[in-house]
Design a protein around this motif. Sequence first.
Motif, PDB file in Angstrom:
ATOM      1  N   TYR A  17       6.748  -8.334   2.431  1.00  0.00           N
ATOM      2  CA  TYR A  17       7.226  -6.969   2.277  1.00  0.00           C
ATOM      3  C   TYR A  17       7.670  -6.448   3.632  1.00  0.00           C
ATOM      4  O   TYR A  17       7.040  -6.711   4.645  1.00  0.00           O
ATOM      5  N   THR A  18       8.756  -5.701   3.639  1.00  0.00           N
ATOM      6  CA  THR A  18       9.246  -5.113   4.881  1.00  0.00           C
ATOM      7  C   THR A  18       8.946  -3.624   4.952  1.00  0.00           C
ATOM      8  O   THR A  18       9.122  -3.016   5.991  1.00  0.00           O
ATOM      9  N   LYS A  19       8.500  -3.050   3.842  1.00  0.00           N
ATOM     10  CA  LYS A  19       8.146  -1.620   3.805  1.00  0.00           C
ATOM     11  C   LYS A  19       6.736  -1.483   3.232  1.00  0.00           C
ATOM     12  O   LYS A  19       6.409  -2.107   2.225  1.00  0.00           O
ATOM     13  N   MET A  20       5.951  -0.645   3.868  1.00  0.00           N
ATOM     14  CA  MET A  20       4.583  -0.425   3.403  1.00  0.00           C
ATOM     15  C   MET A  20       4.570   0.193   2.002  1.00  0.00           C
ATOM     16  O   MET A  20       3.672  -0.077   1.219  1.00  0.00           O
ATOM     17  N   ASP A  25       3.115  -0.148  -3.760  1.00  0.00           N
ATOM     18  CA  ASP A  25       3.522  -0.107  -5.171  1.00  0.00           C
ATOM     19  C   ASP A  25       3.082  -1.343  -5.941  1.00  0.00           C
ATOM     20  O   ASP A  25       2.868  -1.284  -7.149  1.00  0.00           O
ATOM     21  N   GLU A  26       2.942  -2.467  -5.267  1.00  0.00           N
ATOM     22  CA  GLU A  26       2.597  -3.723  -5.929  1.00  0.00           C
ATOM     23  C   GLU A  26       1.093  -3.948  -6.093  1.00  0.00           C
ATOM     24  O   GLU A  26       0.686  -4.858  -6.800  1.00  0.00           O
ATOM     25  N   LEU A  36      -3.036  -9.815   4.374  1.00  0.00           N
ATOM     26  CA  LEU A  36      -2.821 -10.132   5.777  1.00  0.00           C
ATOM     27  C   LEU A  36      -1.560  -9.418   6.208  1.00  0.00           C
ATOM     28  O   LEU A  36      -0.514  -9.562   5.587  1.00  0.00           O
ATOM     29  N   LEU A  37      -1.681  -8.638   7.281  1.00  0.00           N
ATOM     30  CA  LEU A  37      -0.583  -7.787   7.702  1.00  0.00           C
ATOM     31  C   LEU A  37      -0.203  -8.073   9.146  1.00  0.00           C
ATOM     32  O   LEU A  37      -1.023  -7.970  10.044  1.00  0.00           O
ATOM     33  N   ILE A  98      -1.099   3.244   7.143  1.00  0.00           N
ATOM     34  CA  ILE A  98      -1.751   2.280   8.034  1.00  0.00           C
ATOM     35  C   ILE A  98      -1.075   2.209   9.397  1.00  0.00           C
ATOM     36  O   ILE A  98      -1.735   1.932  10.401  1.00  0.00           O
ATOM     37  N   GLU A  99       0.218   2.476   9.482  1.00  0.00           N
ATOM     38  CA  GLU A  99       0.906   2.412  10.769  1.00  0.00           C
ATOM     39  C   GLU A  99       0.269   3.375  11.772  1.00  0.00           C
ATOM     40  O   GLU A  99       0.066   3.011  12.933  1.00  0.00           O
TER      41      GLU A  99
END
Length: 106
Positions: A17-20, A25-26, A36-37, A98-99
């Motif tokens: 994913y490129t957007k949080m 949503d998933e 893992l981020l 989270i950012e």
Amino acid sequence: MIDSKTQEIRPESDDVYTKMEDLADELPESSPRFILLSYPMTVESGRITVPYVLLYYLPENCNPNLRMLYAGAVELMRSTAEVNRVFEVETEDDVTSIESKLKGAA
């Protein structure tokens, strides 16, 4: 995810994913997950940092048996993945914010 029959931790998917917001949503509404981020971001000094962390997603309405299963596996997942920090998140808003937590930890 953890297979409750075999007690094996395995990927549910290999999605990137490129957007949080897309990640949030998933997420399932009532099942915990380990995420893992690796999230590139620019900090106040202008440098780019890429923290590698584990998100421990534990929704409030989670089954108590799953809650215990995942709680017992957090440290194993943290050490196996060799992440720097673990963040427990309960809602989609926690995931999308989270950012700001990562910037505070940098």
